[in-house]
Design an enzyme around this catalytic site. Structure first.
Site, short mmCIF file in Angstrom:
data_model
loop_
_atom_site.label_atom_id
_atom_site.label_comp_id
_atom_site.label_asym_id
_atom_site.label_seq_id
_atom_site.Cartn_x
_atom_site.Cartn_y
_atom_site.Cartn_z
N LYS A 11 0.95 -1.26 0.08
CA LYS A 11 -0.07 -0.12 -0.04
C LYS A 11 0.97 1.11 -0.23
O LYS A 11 2.07 1.23 0.74
CB LYS A 11 -0.96 -0.16 1.31
CG LYS A 11 -1.85 0.99 1.23
CD LYS A 11 -2.60 0.96 2.54
CE LYS A 11 -3.88 2.09 2.65
NZ LYS A 11 -4.88 2.03 3.70
N SER A 40 -9.87 2.15 2.93
CA SER A 40 -8.99 3.04 2.04
C SER A 40 -7.97 2.19 1.10
O SER A 40 -7.16 2.55 0.17
CB SER A 40 -8.03 4.00 2.63
OG SER A 40 -7.28 3.36 3.87
N SER A 63 -9.95 0.07 7.13
CA SER A 63 -9.37 -0.01 5.78
C SER A 63 -8.59 -1.08 5.34
O SER A 63 -8.44 -1.30 4.06
CB SER A 63 -8.41 1.35 5.71
OG SER A 63 -9.08 2.40 5.77
#
Length: 481
Positions: A76, A151, A175
């Site tokens: 990420k 997210s 997330s």
């Protein structure tokens, strides 16, 4: 290579037999990315040259010594990776290149993992749909007209599309788990402190936690066992030592969170899937009963006071002076204002303003302090529940993946996507989402399993056995995209 079996266990077994090589797997991965990433948009940056150099340095005699030997991993893009851009999907960090690597990422590398790229996210991890990225929206591989969740949507979509067998995410209010639910993969949020946050660009420091995405619980367990443990570079790091648990599922006492079973706003199909799982557990002889968390209804307002307050403080460092974007003004104050005005997106600005207000003179006691006290009540609710139950179950998300644009103009509706995941972060508990079925549109439904603090191994063991009982084998069909 059989894409159906694109797991750590399968790849390691094939490596040992010398049926395939890590280079052949990389060829497969990058070819697949070239085929599908233009429609899914999982990746912001690819590290192809670095990945092939990493493969060349692998020593076959270490295949049994390194748990992730030759395993491609996506990171990420809010986790530092030395020499490669770490943007947080924000214009303010669009060209930021860190000079060090996050501890969790380095531990994956030390275990033999091959980093193949950085994945898209909601800007600074603030969002539930990956529509808040400054660069592009990631699509859900099950239906590219829908969001992958957020997210960590880029990582979840990459694993769901079998672009990689493993990816990292960060979880501040859901997330990892919510996008795992939307994308039909496994997403594990460990106990707060078990995985170092050093090198993770902070959103809310008392809530943020790094964890893995995978297609199977066993793969998430391998990744967690590698990433977890004490790190002197993170003062909140815990000296956690992972050990595998092999307890029979019948030995677990399972609580169904009443407040998240009776709450309006949960799709009937989501609750039907939970009921199906309850039936499967009872058929296995598992004790299942309802439990109550009476202060759960306050989780959302508490979270959006605590998280935004911490975000306001953490994001103050992005000022156009030290690093990142700089928009010149006639003086320091104007430079600061212009840089932040142009560098941050609307959702990030909204949360900074909310947090700054909550921390301001005259309002701190009324908002942030009160929220912190209610947070303690939520923690105590969980403590009481865990006196009677070993794990708690609830849907991961009230709905399956929604269409792009459906909630972008309604922040409160977007925030409600995390109503079942936020309490776990407030209490610092381990939580995992596993696929439990499909709705009538063919979209994945996620089931959340919550455990006691630092009993991550128990959560993973229960989740692994339940995964086998549910036997979810569906995959998104990418041929038409």
């Amino acid at each position: 290579m059989e894409i159906k079996d694109f797991t750590i266990g399968y790849l390691k077994n094939e490596y040992k037999k010398r049926n395939i090589s890590p280079k052949e797997v990389l060829d497969f991965v990058f070819n697949r990315i070239r085929l599908y990433n233009s429609k899914i948009n999982s990746f912001i940056t690819l590290t192809e040259e670095h990945a092939y150099k990493s493969v060349e340095s692998l020593k076959f005699e270490e295949v049994d010594l390194k748990p992730l030997w030759g395993i491609p991993v996506a990171i990420k893009d809010n986790m530092c990776f030395k020499g490669f851009k770490t943007t947080c999907s924000s214009k303010i960090l669009e060209n930021f290149v860190p000079i060090y690597t996050a501890t969790a990422v380095q531990r994956l590398i030390d275990a033999g993992a091959i980093i193949i790229g950085k994945t898209n996210l909601d800007e600074f991890a603030m969002g539930s749909s990956t529509e808040n990225s400054a660069f592009f929206t990631t699509s859900n591989p099950w239906d590219v007209e829908r969001v992958p969740g957020g997210s960590s949507g880029g990582s979840a979509a990459a694993v769901a599309a079998r672009l990689v067998p493993l990816a990292t995410g960060s979880d501040t209010g859901g997330s990892i788990r919510q996008p795992a639910s939307f994308c039909g993969v496994v997403g594990f949020k460990p106990t707060y402190g078990t995985v170092s946050r050093y090198g993770l660009v902070a959103f809310a420091s008392s809530l943020d936690q790094i964890g893995p995405f995978a297609t199977k619980v066993k793969d998430a367990e391998v990744a967690f066992s590698v990433m977890s443990g004490k790190d002197d570079m993170d003062s909140t790091s815990h000296p956690y030592e992972f050990s595998h648990v092999d307890k029979n599922i019948k030995e677990y006492r399972i609580g169904i969170i009443k407040e998240l079973y009776e709450t309006k706003g949960f799709d009937p199909e989501v609750l039907d899937s939970l009921n199906d799982v309850i039936g499967l557990l009872k058929a296995e002889g598992v004790k299942v009963d309802f439990c109550s968390l009476p202060h759960l209804e306050y989780s959302l307002p508490v979270y959006y006071l605590v998280a935004t307050s911490e975000a306001s403080s953490n994001l103050a460092r992005f000022d156009g002076i030290r690093y990142g974007l700089r928009v010149e003004g006639k003086d320091v104050i104007e430079t600061f204002s212009k840089t932040r005005g142009q560098g941050f997106g609307s959702e990030v600005k909204r949360r900074i303003m909310l947090g700054t207000y909550a921390l301001s003179s005259g309002y701190y006691d009324a908002y942030y302090l009160k929220a912190s006290k209610v947070r303690t009540l939520i923690v105590k609710d969980f403590e009481r529940a865990f006196r009677e139950f070993d794990c708690l179950l609830c849907p991961t998300s009230p709905t399956t993946a929604f269409k792009k644009g459906d909630k972008t103009n309604d922040p409160l509706s977007m925030y409600l996507s995390d109503i079942a995941t936020i309490p776990v972060n407030l209490a610092g508990l381990p939580g995992i989402s596993i696929p439990s079925g499909l709705d009538n549109k063919g979209l994945p439904i996620g089931l959340q399993i919550i455990g006691r603090p630092f009993e991550d191994n128990e959560v993973l063991n229960f989740a692994n056995q339940l995964e086998s009982i549910i036997n979810f084998e569906a995959q998104p069909q990418l041929g038409g995209i």
